[in-house]
Design a protein around this motif. Structure first.
Motif, PDB file in Angstrom:
ATOM      1  N   UNK A 203      30.156  16.124 -42.426  1.00  0.00           N
ATOM      2  CA  UNK A 203      31.450  16.026 -43.112  1.00  0.00           C
ATOM      3  C   UNK A 203      32.357  14.980 -42.471  1.00  0.00           C
ATOM      4  N   UNK A 204      32.528  15.042 -41.152  1.00  0.00           N
ATOM      5  CA  UNK A 204      33.418  14.084 -40.485  1.00  0.00           C
ATOM      6  C   UNK A 204      32.908  12.648 -40.616  1.00  0.00           C
ATOM      7  N   UNK A 205      31.621  12.370 -40.324  1.00  0.00           N
ATOM      8  CA  UNK A 205      31.148  10.989 -40.513  1.00  0.00           C
ATOM      9  C   UNK A 205      31.302  10.491 -41.950  1.00  0.00           C
ATOM     10  N   UNK A 206      31.031  11.365 -42.934  1.00  0.00           N
ATOM     11  CA  UNK A 206      31.156  10.945 -44.333  1.00  0.00           C
ATOM     12  C   UNK A 206      32.595  10.625 -44.692  1.00  0.00           C
ATOM     13  N   UNK A 207      33.535  11.381 -44.126  1.00  0.00           N
ATOM     14  CA  UNK A 207      34.946  11.159 -44.444  1.00  0.00           C
ATOM     15  C   UNK A 207      35.472   9.861 -43.839  1.00  0.00           C
ATOM     16  N   UNK A 208      34.783   9.334 -42.823  1.00  0.00           N
ATOM     17  CA  UNK A 208      35.257   8.134 -42.134  1.00  0.00           C
ATOM     18  C   UNK A 208      34.370   6.918 -42.379  1.00  0.00           C
ATOM     19  N   UNK A 209      33.370   7.090 -43.237  1.00  0.00           N
ATOM     20  CA  UNK A 209      32.383   6.040 -43.494  1.00  0.00           C
ATOM     21  C   UNK A 209      33.016   4.775 -44.073  1.00  0.00           C
ATOM     22  N   UNK A 210      34.056   4.952 -44.888  1.00  0.00           N
ATOM     23  CA  UNK A 210      34.666   3.817 -45.586  1.00  0.00           C
ATOM     24  C   UNK A 210      35.895   3.260 -44.876  1.00  0.00           C
ATOM     25  N   UNK A 211      36.122   3.671 -43.643  1.00  0.00           N
ATOM     26  CA  UNK A 211      37.197   3.087 -42.854  1.00  0.00           C
ATOM     27  C   UNK A 211      38.517   3.824 -42.867  1.00  0.00           C
ATOM     28  N   UNK A 212      38.608   4.930 -43.608  1.00  0.00           N
ATOM     29  CA  UNK A 212      39.870   5.677 -43.678  1.00  0.00           C
ATOM     30  C   UNK A 212      39.924   6.748 -42.584  1.00  0.00           C
ATOM     31  N   UNK A 213      39.747   6.325 -41.352  1.00  0.00           N
ATOM     32  CA  UNK A 213      39.602   7.269 -40.247  1.00  0.00           C
ATOM     33  C   UNK A 213      40.878   8.062 -39.985  1.00  0.00           C
TER      34      UNK A 213
END
Length: 271
Positions: free
Chosen positions: A239-249
């Motif tokens: 979940x965490x890696x997928x949520x930050x995959x596109x740069x919206x960390x």
């Protein structure tokens, strides 16, 4: 709501609760009938929010009660929770290595599991969400199944709160499957079907968990912590890696914190 649930046995309570969580997945998937695409920042924030809810539920609704129930353990009060937590993580790690799946926001060539190259993107996305609906279903089932061993109104309220929290975070999971498929040109109806199908495993896993702890009371602290470990593994690995995959960390991280706080408030206020 408590009065309504008290009219049923724990297995029926489990089924009702997880039909709600499944319904929330379907509700999220139904967004495909309104739009073809969804803003990436919104998608990432919803995934982060879902992760926060899962982390909070892992402690407030699962690990905390497991520790309280471990007072008479011969090895130590820490053992059932520690052992169950690690076992849950190892169990999900094993499934993650075997089950072909594709995390949201991830290119199809990054699919994981065995024989993933033979699967369609739609199937891989559904299997990814199904992967972490298993521990969510188990968590709800175990919480309600514990009531068969003399649970109080507070225990029932805690189980309902857990189901409510899982249901809330299931909404973005339905979106995470259906919207990418719709964006690729798959019909609205098929995208919706794939999205809601990912939540179907929750009632099944929940009933299995409820039945197990209903009849084997000593398993309860191990089962609660097992579900917590499985959920934490899913959050950290997927979940965490997928949520930050596109740069919206930053957005995803703040959304995670909001999800955590909301679930904590629900559990403390209602449980």
């Amino acid at each position: 709501m408590l009065d309504f649930f008290q009219n049923f046995n724990p297995i029926t309570q489990t089924l009702i609760a997880t039909l709600f969580t499944w319904g929330m997945t379907a509700l999220g998937a139904s967004l495909v009938f309104a739009t073809k695409t969804i803003n990436q920042r919104l998608m990432d924030s919803m995934l982060g929010f879902a992760g926060g809810v899962m982390i909070a539920a892992s402690y407030w609704s699962l690990l905390g009660p497991a520790i309280e129930l471990s007072g008479d353990n011969a090895i130590g009060t820490w053992f059932p929770s520690a052992f169950g937590f690690l076992l849950g993580g190892i169990f999900l790690w094993g499934i993650d290595k075997v089950l072909p799946h594709l995390h949201p926001n991830t290119p199809v060539d990054k699919a994981e599991g065995i024989y993933q190259e033979k699967r369609k993107r739609s199937t891989l996305l559904v299997l990814a969400i199904t992967l972490h609906n298993i521990p969510e279903g188990l968590a709800v089932g175990i919480a309600f199944g514990a009531l068969a061993n003399g649970g109080t109104e507070a225990s029932l309220a805690g189980a309902i709160t857990l189901a409510l929290g899982i249901g809330i975070q299931n909404f973005p999971e339905g979106v995470a499957v259906s919207m990418p498929l719709r964006a690729e040109g798959i019909s609205r109806s098929k995208s919706f079907q794939y999205g809601q199908f990912s939540g179907m495993v929750e009632p099944i896993a929940a009933v299995i968990g409820a039945i197990a702890v209903s009849f084997i009371e000593p398993l309860l602290p191990y089962a609660l912590s097992f579900a917590a470990g499985a959920m934490i593994f899913v959050v950290v690995e997927e979940v965490i890696p997928s949520s930050q995959e596109k740069g919206n960390k930053d957005l995803a991280s703040m959304s995670l914190m909001i999800g955590f706080v909301l679930m904590m408030i629900l559990d403390v206020a209602l449980g």
